[in-house]
Scaffold this motif. Structure first.
Motif, short mmCIF file in Angstrom:
data_model
loop_
_atom_site.label_atom_id
_atom_site.label_comp_id
_atom_site.label_asym_id
_atom_site.label_seq_id
_atom_site.Cartn_x
_atom_site.Cartn_y
_atom_site.Cartn_z
N PRO A 184 0.84 -1.21 0.00
CA PRO A 184 0.00 0.00 0.00
C PRO A 184 0.86 1.25 0.00
CG PRO A 184 -0.01 -1.06 2.15
CD PRO A 184 0.70 -1.99 1.24
N VAL A 185 0.39 2.29 -0.68
CA VAL A 185 1.12 3.55 -0.78
C VAL A 185 0.96 4.32 0.52
CG1 VAL A 185 1.33 5.71 -2.05
CG2 VAL A 185 0.77 3.59 -3.26
N VAL A 259 -17.55 -3.67 26.22
CA VAL A 259 -18.00 -2.81 25.13
C VAL A 259 -17.91 -1.34 25.50
CG1 VAL A 259 -19.50 -4.53 24.11
CG2 VAL A 259 -20.41 -3.03 25.89
N ASP A 260 -17.73 -1.05 26.79
CA ASP A 260 -17.62 0.34 27.21
C ASP A 260 -16.20 0.88 27.07
OD1 ASP A 260 -20.31 0.53 27.84
OD2 ASP A 260 -19.99 -0.30 29.84
N ALA A 261 -15.24 0.01 26.72
CA ALA A 261 -13.87 0.48 26.57
C ALA A 261 -13.81 1.48 25.42
CB ALA A 261 -12.95 -0.70 26.29
N PRO A 262 -13.37 2.70 25.68
CA PRO A 262 -13.41 3.72 24.63
C PRO A 262 -12.30 3.55 23.61
CG PRO A 262 -12.40 4.62 26.60
CD PRO A 262 -12.83 3.23 26.95
N LEU A 263 -12.59 3.87 22.36
CA LEU A 263 -11.57 3.92 21.31
C LEU A 263 -11.20 5.37 20.98
CD1 LEU A 263 -12.15 1.31 18.44
CD2 LEU A 263 -10.04 1.83 19.63
N THR A 264 -11.95 6.33 21.51
CA THR A 264 -11.66 7.73 21.25
C THR A 264 -10.25 8.06 21.72
OG1 THR A 264 -13.99 8.29 21.53
CG2 THR A 264 -12.39 10.09 21.69
N GLY A 265 -9.49 8.71 20.87
CA GLY A 265 -8.12 9.06 21.20
C GLY A 265 -7.11 7.96 20.91
N LYS A 266 -7.58 6.78 20.49
CA LYS A 266 -6.68 5.67 20.18
C LYS A 266 -6.21 5.79 18.72
CE LYS A 266 -7.49 3.48 24.14
NZ LYS A 266 -6.47 3.21 25.16
N ALA A 267 -5.05 5.19 18.47
CA ALA A 267 -4.50 5.19 17.11
C ALA A 267 -4.94 3.94 16.36
CB ALA A 267 -2.99 5.28 17.16
N VAL A 268 -5.35 4.09 15.12
CA VAL A 268 -5.66 2.96 14.25
C VAL A 268 -4.94 3.16 12.93
CG1 VAL A 268 -7.92 2.49 15.27
CG2 VAL A 268 -7.74 4.04 13.33
N THR A 269 -4.59 2.05 12.30
CA THR A 269 -4.00 2.08 10.97
C THR A 269 -4.99 1.44 10.01
OG1 THR A 269 -1.75 1.94 11.84
CG2 THR A 269 -2.08 1.33 9.53
N LEU A 270 -5.29 2.14 8.92
CA LEU A 270 -6.26 1.67 7.95
C LEU A 270 -5.58 1.44 6.61
CD1 LEU A 270 -9.13 4.20 8.77
CD2 LEU A 270 -8.91 1.85 9.59
N THR A 271 -5.89 0.31 6.00
CA THR A 271 -5.40 0.00 4.66
C THR A 271 -6.60 -0.15 3.74
OG1 THR A 271 -3.48 -1.16 5.59
CG2 THR A 271 -4.01 -1.58 3.28
N ALA A 272 -6.74 0.79 2.83
CA ALA A 272 -7.85 0.75 1.87
C ALA A 272 -7.37 0.13 0.57
CB ALA A 272 -8.38 2.16 1.62
N ASP A 274 -8.60 -1.37 -3.43
CA ASP A 274 -9.58 -1.52 -4.51
C ASP A 274 -8.84 -2.08 -5.72
OD1 ASP A 274 -12.21 -1.18 -5.71
OD2 ASP A 274 -11.26 0.38 -6.93
N GLY A 275 -8.96 -3.38 -5.92
CA GLY A 275 -8.21 -4.02 -6.99
C GLY A 275 -6.72 -3.96 -6.72
N THR A 276 -5.98 -3.37 -7.65
CA THR A 276 -4.52 -3.25 -7.49
C THR A 276 -4.13 -1.96 -6.79
OG1 THR A 276 -4.35 -2.23 -9.69
CG2 THR A 276 -4.10 -4.63 -9.55
N ARG A 277 -5.11 -1.12 -6.44
CA ARG A 277 -4.82 0.14 -5.75
C ARG A 277 -4.93 -0.05 -4.26
NH1 ARG A 277 -8.99 4.18 -8.61
NH2 ARG A 277 -10.42 2.49 -8.08
N ALA A 278 -3.99 0.54 -3.52
CA ALA A 278 -4.03 0.41 -2.06
C ALA A 278 -3.32 1.60 -1.43
CB ALA A 278 -3.37 -0.89 -1.62
N VAL A 279 -3.82 2.01 -0.27
CA VAL A 279 -3.22 3.11 0.48
C VAL A 279 -3.30 2.79 1.96
CG1 VAL A 279 -5.40 4.40 0.60
CG2 VAL A 279 -3.24 5.63 0.84
N GLU A 280 -2.32 3.24 2.71
CA GLU A 280 -2.29 3.01 4.16
C GLU A 280 -2.17 4.35 4.86
OE1 GLU A 280 0.99 1.28 7.24
OE2 GLU A 280 0.43 -0.05 5.58
N LYS A 281 -2.96 4.53 5.94
CA LYS A 281 -2.96 5.80 6.66
C LYS A 281 -3.34 5.54 8.11
CE LYS A 281 -4.65 10.57 6.16
NZ LYS A 281 -5.54 11.46 5.35
N SER A 282 -2.73 6.30 9.02
CA SER A 282 -3.01 6.16 10.45
C SER A 282 -3.83 7.36 10.93
CB SER A 282 -1.71 6.06 11.26
OG SER A 282 -1.02 4.88 10.92
N PHE A 283 -4.69 7.10 11.92
CA PHE A 283 -5.58 8.13 12.46
C PHE A 283 -5.59 8.04 13.98
CE2 PHE A 283 -7.21 7.53 8.22
CZ PHE A 283 -7.62 8.80 7.82
#
Length: 714
Positions: A184-185, A259-272, A274-283
């Motif tokens: 992923p780019v 289920v009450d454990a909050p995710l607000t303020g936590k870091a996640v990495t997302l890899t999107a 679509d076919g041969t296209r891919a991108v990675e970004k953290s939030f």
């Protein structure tokens, strides 16, 4: 002596040939380790060069080949498994090595989601050297898990020696390059874009809301989410926009502890992907404010499905009966009710069912228009027909006829055989009159939105024809509910007084509501095409009234001429107004000093500077919008905040078609108004508000956007 020299030369030549062939064989083999073969596949270490070269890094790869059906795992394997792990202990002249992860496949078994690779995968590795140009010995201790119906762990040691020397490309270099292209780019220039990611509560659980976009059409996008170890992420639900280049991804989040454990303020990495296209970004996740009235339709509907949305549509249509846009139709409703007083049960039922059928027919017609506009790639939304002057003129003419009829200026006489068996309603006799009552009640209701209606319409207009028709029928069923209830229990109507001369007075009183509606539509037309053109339309409407006033004094043949005049004047007025639809003679503008003209870039700049902004998407034909202004935005504490400059008030005028405002609504999954959003330092993406505003809700949203108050109550 000469013979000795001759043998010596031959011996040296032979030794050089042997050493050369050995060195050549070694250099070829030096580009990879031996295969570690097992029952379910094999693994080896490969190099992109036969030598170390002169750089600070070397290109390596960990190559797996699996038997059919077997797989190894990605760095975040999902519900089960663990990824390959490499230890470089024992290596020489290797400071560090980073392993990259190509885009994985998704495997679903019994609601368990795992991510990995089948057949073959090469993990590109970048090796960092202590001493560039020096010989390097690599020792990789590899632990991995391979699974099919069962899972079997393996571990092995792979070794590879790279001698000193200028870089010489190996046979494996192309393989490593090809697999690097599947990474992923990171950063700018990616073929996909992850625009934003937010956390939202859904019932007692949580969900990730991810917005992705691309420069070209999306085919089958997917998003892989990685977060703290206490959380797992289910297979996402993806909804591609009607334009095809944007998508909303809804990912259910499960917490292992509570289920009450909050995710607000936590870091996640997302890899999107679509076919041969891919991108990675953290939030760093921020909460998403979702209004219970359904202002963020796309976000709220995805967990529930079509049946739940149809339920919201029925409820929204029912509430629509109480909206201010429907109040002008009250005269038609009341007259329908009282005209059945004392009638036979069968007649009552037939009349009200026919009115309900008119409502449903009109909603099917609106759905058909929406499907046609979407298929043609045009903008579509709730109430957009009121942006067209030709439609306004047609409604003005029809309502003028209704008002004249209710005032008693004309009646439509039916043959006695028909009149005796027909039910009566507003003197437009017969079931046809009841049917038209439902049609016009629907058309006059469309400038309004109600709670739940925005959610349902947003869902429908962002999906396909089936969803559009299903949701619009649900809306029609909700709006027709009062008629259907009366049809089911006609005893309520039979208790009313019997029709008589008192109804003439009642009709004239109720016709005032229709005359007021005509005046309102003329004012909207005036703001769209200018005072002169609207005055001409009003004059032509006067011609219609005068012609009908003369109707009762004319003979049978002359009366036919009256209707020809009325039809001609209506057609001329409609064509005349339609020809001015693109003239752009808007005089409404931004009259109030408090309100600035909407500009999205100005909103972003203001928020960056720490300002708070409220955007009001409105239109002169939207009565609910005017009620919101009169009761909330232009009075009380909200108006004081605007006047003091504590909050920047921006007006997005959608009275006439505006592609920028249409796109802005679409970005929130909205296709109708009123729509209000509050921006601020703590709400850079905006907090959508309810359709029906209250002062407390607006103030709470402003406080939340500033960061000095709790969240707005739903």
């Amino acid at each position: 002596m000469a013979l000795r020299v001759k043998y010596r030369v031959l011996l040296e030549s032979w030794l050089l040939a042997v050493v050369g062939s050995l060195l050549l064989s070694y250099s070829v083999q030096a580009a990879s380790s031996n295969w570690f073969k097992h029952e379910h596949g094999a693994v080896r270490l490969i190099s992109g060069s036969q030598t170390v070269g002169t750089g600070k890094t070397i290109a390596l790869g960990l190559q797996f080949r699996m038997q059919p059906g077997w797989k190894v795992y990605w760095r975040s394997p999902g519900s089960a498994g663990f990824p390959p792990k490499v230890s470089w202990a024992g290596s020489r002249n290797l400071a560090n090595a980073t392993l990259a992860w190509p885009v994985p496949q998704r495997f679903s078994v019994l609601e368990m989601e795992t991510l990995g690779y089948k057949k073959e995968v090469v993990f590109p590795i970048t090796g960092f050297l202590f001493e560039p140009g020096k010989p390097t010995y690599l020792r990789a201790h590899v632990r991995f898990l391979t699974c099919n119906d069962i899972c079997i762990p393996y571990e092995t040691n792979l070794s590879l020696f790279l001698p000193a020397g200028l870089e010489q490309t190996s046979r494996q270099a192309r393989t490593i390059i090809n697999w690097r292209r599947r990474l992923p780019v990171l950063g700018p220039g990616a073929p996909l874009s992850i625009d934003r990611a937010e956390i939202s509560r859904v019932g007692k659980g949580m969900a990730l809301l991810v917005h992705i976009s691309a420069q070209t059409k999306l085919e089958s996008p997917d998003v892989f989410a990685e977060g703290p170890p206490d959380y797992s992420f289910r297979k996402p639900e993806v909804k591609i926009s009607s334009s095809g280049d944007e998508a909303l991804v809804w990912i259910r989040v499960d917490a292992s502890r509570t289920v009450d454990a909050p995710l607000t303020g936590k870091a996640v990495t997302l890899t999107a992907v679509d076919g041969t296209r891919a991108v990675e970004k953290s939030f760093i996740l921020q909460p998403k404010t979702i209004d219970s009235g359904g202002t963020a339709a796309e976000e709220t509907v995805m967990p529930y499905g079509l049946l739940a949305i149809i339920g919201l549509a029925i409820l929204g249509g029912l509430i629509l009966n109480l909206m201010p846009c429907v109040l002008p139709v009250l005269s038609i409703k009341l007259l329908t009710v009282v005209s059945h007083g004392g009638g036979a049960t069968g007649r009552i039922r037939a009349g009200f069912v026919t009115s309900a059928a008119g409502i449903l027919f009109c909603f099917v017609l609106l759905g058909t228009i929406a499907v046609a506009l979407k298929s043609a790639g045009m903008a579509v939304g709730w109430g957009i027909q009121f942006q067209q002057p030709a439609f306004l003129v047609l409604m003005i003419s029809v309502l003028t006829l209704f008002a004249c009829n209710m005032w008693g200026l004309f009646e439509i006489q039916l043959p006695a055989s028909v009149s005796d068996t027909a039910t009566t309603g507003s003197d437009l006799r017969g079931l046809a009159g009841q049917f038209l009552t439902g049609v016009f009640a629907t058309l006059l209701a469309t400038p309004c939105t109600s709670p739940f209606l925005g959610t349902a319409v947003g869902f429908a207009l962002s999906r396909g024809p089936f969803e559009i028709y299903a949701v619009f029928l649900g809306l029609g069923l909700g709006l027709a509910m009062p008629w259907l209830v009366v049809a089911a229990f006609p005893v309520f109507v039979k208790s009313l007084p019997k029709p008589g001369h008192w109804m003439i007075t009642l009709k004239r009183v109720l016709s005032i509501a229709l005359i007021g509606t005509v005046g309102w539509l003329l004012s909207v037309l005036w703001l769209q095409i200018g005072a002169g053109a609207a005055g001409m339309v009003a004059l032509l409407v006067g011609v219609i009234v005068f012609s009908i006033w003369q109707y009762r004094h004319l003979g049978t043949k002359a009366r036919l001429a009256t209707w020809l005049v009325v039809g001609s004047v209506t057609a001329i007025s409609t064509i005349f107004a339609g020809s001015l639809s693109d003239v752009g003679v808007r005089i409404a503008g931004i009259k109030e000093k408090t309100w600035q003209k909407f500009d999205l870039e100005s909103v972003r700049k203001a928020v960056t500077q720490g300002e708070t902004v409220l955007v009001d998407v409105t239109a002169d034909w939207c009565l609910t919008c005017q009620v919101n202004k009169a009761l909330v935005l232009n009075r009380g504490k909200v108006a004081e905040i605007f006047d003091a400059g504590e909050v920047i008030a921006m007006k997005a005028d959608w009275t006439k078609p505006d592609p920028a405002i249409t796109a802005y609504l679409k970005s929130f999954g909205r296709f109708g108004i009123p729509f209000n959003v509050v921006y601020g330092p703590r709400a850079r993406q905006g907090i959508p508000l309810r359709e029906i505003l209250t002062e407390s809700h607006v103030l709470a949203a402003i406080g939340q956007a500033r960061g000095n108050a709790p969240s707005a109550e739903p």
